[in-house]
Scaffold this motif. Structure first.
Motif, mmCIF file in Angstrom:
data_model
loop_
_atom_site.group_PDB
_atom_site.id
_atom_site.type_symbol
_atom_site.label_atom_id
_atom_site.label_comp_id
_atom_site.label_asym_id
_atom_site.label_seq_id
_atom_site.Cartn_x
_atom_site.Cartn_y
_atom_site.Cartn_z
ATOM 1 N N TRP A 45 44.290 31.206 83.564
ATOM 2 C CA TRP A 45 44.463 31.079 85.015
ATOM 3 C C TRP A 45 43.495 30.019 85.523
ATOM 4 O O TRP A 45 42.402 29.865 84.957
ATOM 5 C CB TRP A 45 44.167 32.407 85.730
ATOM 6 C CG TRP A 45 44.983 33.558 85.258
ATOM 7 C CD1 TRP A 45 46.238 33.505 84.730
ATOM 8 C CD2 TRP A 45 44.595 34.934 85.247
ATOM 9 N NE1 TRP A 45 46.654 34.775 84.403
ATOM 10 C CE2 TRP A 45 45.678 35.663 84.711
ATOM 11 C CE3 TRP A 45 43.449 35.639 85.660
ATOM 12 C CZ2 TRP A 45 45.638 37.048 84.551
ATOM 13 C CZ3 TRP A 45 43.413 37.014 85.504
ATOM 14 C CH2 TRP A 45 44.493 37.709 84.962
ATOM 15 N N LYS A 55 49.054 34.581 89.599
ATOM 16 C CA LYS A 55 48.213 33.757 88.721
ATOM 17 C C LYS A 55 49.141 32.921 87.830
ATOM 18 O O LYS A 55 50.129 33.463 87.306
ATOM 19 C CB LYS A 55 47.320 34.641 87.852
ATOM 20 C CG LYS A 55 46.320 35.487 88.630
ATOM 21 C CD LYS A 55 45.155 34.673 89.157
ATOM 22 C CE LYS A 55 44.056 35.551 89.674
ATOM 23 N NZ LYS A 55 43.145 34.916 90.635
ATOM 24 N N SER A 89 51.382 37.531 84.314
ATOM 25 C CA SER A 89 51.226 36.437 85.274
ATOM 26 C C SER A 89 52.281 35.386 84.907
ATOM 27 O O SER A 89 53.133 35.648 84.065
ATOM 28 C CB SER A 89 49.812 35.863 85.191
ATOM 29 O OG SER A 89 49.486 35.474 83.877
#
Lengths: 142, 142, 142
Positions: free
Chosen positions: B141, B128, B81
């Motif tokens: 996140w 994310k 992410s």
């Protein structure tokens, strides 16, 4: 082996679970809230305590293993399918302590999330349904 | 829990990482070179040494666990992410020695590849993004 | 690193393997019967005994680790690709006992299924082919 029909891949989720909640319960609730009947699951994170279990194949029953303190959740692998007409999550969890030492088993209720990052891939097709298997006494897919 | 938007599945990769490179660094570089911002990762293989860690939930800091010798990489599960505007790989690794004994933790730089087979499934949608979480002090996140 | 071409996702399976069969053999047979040449695999379940191994990086050979009694299969992660013109399953397995203690390694023939739930995601594209790697002497993808 009976011929297996392939599934189509449905919705794909990655998400974070809230601190303090129960791991098994939260993943199950996510599947229920999003009507995910069939799919695969994995997760990593950390827990404040954990409850896993071991299935005694002779006695035909689960024996609990309680980890009182914090651990890294180094692996959770499992699936969601239908049991008693509701989404049921079957996952095995592996946990490591401050020295990297590891304990593992079948995930049970009683695992408090410190942080958890979950991946669910929904599978679209005939959902797998769990029923008691005569031989193992486990709740298995036909 | 806030409603989660599903992702679409993007590019899918399985590939081998070169011997002698760092595991965390090589997977991160692969994501960077292929502009993979969001996805799930797993891997198996073997390492010449390994560095994992454990997050002390009270002290709010990672404690290193260094494995000096060779191990099988029996599980790596994680995700990619965005952190500080760059692809960031968060993975937990499980390693076994000559007797099958296991150590595990949060993968860190300092894990030299002997052989590694990696699977990355890119997820397409709102990537994310990791930011410091006020409570756990982890980079999580939203 | 050479540029990697992404794969398309093909058929997706989740299925249960029959009690009493060999884990490695059954997954391989499934891939063979369904002409799955390339894909990723994971599984959880329980076994009546297990055989895993450790690759001695200096001696360049696998050392067997035999677990005589029943264990939970808490993780199996791997892949299927082509070796000697046939589907070949490379998987690492992690097993836990009655106390949650864990052993792990490279899955070998000699692991008797009590229950096993398997996930295979076929990958469509140039199948990976294993050949002996000059340096490690492992059968690796180019």
């Amino acid at each position: 082996m009976a011929e297996e029909k392939p599934y189509l891949t449905g919705r794909t989720y990655i998400f974070r679970l809230p601190k303090g909640k129960d791991l098994q319960d939260s993943i199950t609730a996510f599947c229920h809230d999003n009507q995910i009947k069939c799919g695969i699951i994995n997760a990593i994170g950390a827990v404040e305590n954990a409850t896993v279990s071991y299935y005694d194949q002779a006695k035909k029953k689960y024996e609990k293993i309680v980890l009182e303190d914090e651990h890294e959740l180094v692996s959770l692998i499992g699936n969601v399918s239908i049991k008693d007409n509701r989404p049921f999550v079957h996952a095995h969890a592996i946990l490591s302590n401050k020295k990297g030492e590891v304990k593992a088993g079948h995930l049970m209720l009683g695992t408090k999330i410190f942080s958890a990052e979950v991946y669910i891939q929904e599978l679209v097709g005939e959902p797998k349904v769990r029923k008691e298997d005569k031989v193992t006494k486990l709740q298995l897919w036909a």
